[in-house]
Write an enzyme that holds these catalytic residues in place. Structure first.
Site, PDB file in Angstrom:
ATOM      1  N   SER A  82      45.171  20.489 -36.577  1.00 50.16           N
ATOM      2  CA  SER A  82      44.333  19.496 -36.226  1.00 50.16           C
ATOM      3  C   SER A  82      44.633  18.699 -35.256  1.00 50.16           C
ATOM      4  CB  SER A  82      43.912  18.966 -37.736  1.00 50.16           C
ATOM      5  OG  SER A  82      42.593  18.602 -37.618  1.00 50.16           O
TER       6      SER A  82
ATOM      7  N   ASP B 103      46.563  22.089 -21.543  1.00 49.98           N
ATOM      8  CA  ASP B 103      45.269  22.488 -20.634  1.00 49.98           C
ATOM      9  C   ASP B 103      45.102  21.868 -19.461  1.00 49.98           C
ATOM     10  OD1 ASP B 103      44.506  24.358 -22.674  1.00 49.98           O
ATOM     11  OD2 ASP B 103      42.613  23.647 -23.057  1.00 49.98           O
TER      12      ASP B 103
ATOM     13  N   LYS C 162      43.847  25.044 -37.239  1.00 52.05           N
ATOM     14  CA  LYS C 162      42.891  24.149 -38.032  1.00 52.05           C
ATOM     15  C   LYS C 162      41.881  23.546 -36.941  1.00 52.05           C
ATOM     16  CE  LYS C 162      40.500  21.152 -40.772  1.00 52.05           C
ATOM     17  NZ  LYS C 162      39.643  20.252 -39.916  1.00 52.05           N
TER      18      LYS C 162
END
Length: 442
Positions: free
Chosen positions: A302, A313, A327
């Site tokens: 999470s 990214d 998750k």
């Protein structure tokens, strides 16, 4: 205020839930009521009929409040593993876990097949010291069977007076017979950030959870490391997010912002416009562009996946370790009014800055490094992942069933940590890793 947490009981419930504390969205409720047809209200009448027949005919006089709570638990619990109802006490307990201090054992848990499943023990807590492992199934607490209890009820049994032992019966994969472990309850003071210098050129920062103290602790750690190692000698930082179950969403965003000058950190997308949001970096890079390695594994869930995904990214960090938990759903915590508790409802999925959902797939590391698992633990395995939880939300594509979550207790035996140090020093890590093949970039 958005939160990401499992429940911590001293156990933690839910796998790194991403939650937002709000009042019930009136427009959504009105829309749902308008869309409800006669069949829906017929079913609600059926629920009322069953309630009245139980009250009138059950062999013993039932408790009306317990009947209603059981019906609510059944309704919400049928949705997915992370949606749940919290009565007033469970709601207070959840708020307590995000403040950084609470009582219990120090386990992050969820419910699976009627048993309490360990997502991960919290660093330096009684559970971690007693050898509780990711994937363990708790079948009884102090002689009381878990089956038939809700997750909140089971967690409540794990709590108790400080210094009083709790006896847990555990099923561990690969072992023919359950094992019993005694753990002495303590006040759990979660230390959100720990740090040290490695040699005279690397800063190591461990973030085991995301609570209200995390970002402040991270910034203090960076300042302290910068004071100890001159900029010209500092090769970079290792950020250790392994077995970090999650925590507060705003902390995940601010932690990411600590290493980014600008750009999106995470976005959420749900059925309604109010559940579709973008969160962007709102600070500046305190490390002044120094190289970063982020360590992840099957217990990184999470909020940790938000941070790892954002830094990856934006090409700000190299990920080393094993695939993360996966998750990728957002739970909205909705207070139901004084004395009524709250509900955590899955309302959206979250996406990394590149637009990719990690639900039931996780984030693959750039460099996969598997640990040498002790022989006594090999039979049980230590694979952990969202896709292994019954009833999980499906992935957008092919699901990944989880990955290794074992971390050696001694740094000298930690192959992923050694690979991170070597990477920052410009030394190839392939010789140290059983599987050094680079994963497909996320």
């Amino acid at each position: 205020m958005r939160r990401i947490s499992h429940l911590v009981v001293g156990a933690v419930i839910g796998a790194g839930l991403t939650t937002l504390v709000i009042q019930p969205p009136r427009t959504l409720i009105a829309t749902a009521r308008a869309a409800a047809g006669s069949d829906t209200y017929s079913q609600l009448n059926l629920l009322g009929d069953v309630f009245e027949r139980i009250r009138a005919g059950y062999v013993e006089k039932p408790d009306d409040a317990k009947l209603v709570e059981g019906a609510i638990n059944g309704m919400i619990g049928s949705l997915d593993p992370h949606s749940r109802y919290m009565n007033e006490k469970a709601w207070r307990d959840m708020q307590e876990t995000t403040s950084g201090e609470f009582g219990g054992l120090g386990i992050e848990v969820t419910m699976q097949d009627g048993f309490v499943k360990v997502i991960a023990p919290i660093d330096d807590t009684p559970a971690a010291k007693a050898g509780i492992l990711s994937g363990d199934l708790i079948t009884s607490i102090d002689g009381t069977a878990i089956q038939g209890l809700t997750l909140e009820q089971a967690v409540l049994r794990m709590k108790g007076p400080v210094n009083k032992p709790a006896r847990l019966k555990i099923m561990r994969k690969g072992l023919a017979q359950p094992i019993e472990i005694s753990i002495t309850r303590e006040i759990i003071r979660a230390q959100p950030v720990r740090y040290r210098t490695e040699g005279d050129d690397i800063g190591y920062i461990r973030i085991p959870t995301f609570d209200e103290q995390t970002t402040d602790g991270l910034r203090k750690a960076i300042r302290a490391i910068s004071a100890r190692i001159p900029p010209q000698k500092l090769a970079g930082y290792v950020i250790d997010l392994r077995n970090n179950h999650g925590g507060l969403l705003d902390q995940a965003v601010s932690v990411s912002s600590t290493f980014l000058n600008r750009g999106e950190v995470v976005s959420t997308r749900g059925r309604t416009q109010e559940e579709t949001q973008r969160f962007t970096a709102r600070a500046s890079d305190l490390t002044k562009g120094k190289p970063l390695v982020v360590l992840i594994n099957g217990g990184s869930a999470s909020a940790s996946e938000i941070v790892a995904g954002a830094l990856h990214d934006h090409k700000r960090a190299t990920l080393i370790g094993t695939r993360s938990f996966g998750k990728g759903s957002v739970q909205t915590v909705i207070p139901l009014g004084p004395g009524k508790g709250a509900m955590a409802l899955t309302t959206a999925r979250y996406f990394t800055p590149s637009g990719r959902s990690i639900q039931a797939t996780g984030i693959a590391p750039d460099i996969e490094v598997l640990q040498d698992v002790p022989d006594e633990l090999k039979a049980g395995g230590d694979s952990s992942g969202e896709a292994l939880i019954r009833g999980h939300l499906s992935a957008d594509g092919a699901e990944q069933a989880g990955s290794q979550s074992y971390v050696p207790p001694l740094a000298k035996d930690d192959k992923a940590l050694g690979a991170a140090y070597n990477f920052l020093r410009g030394i190839t890590v392939s010789a140290d890793a059983p599987s050094s093949k680079r994963a497909i970039p996320n």
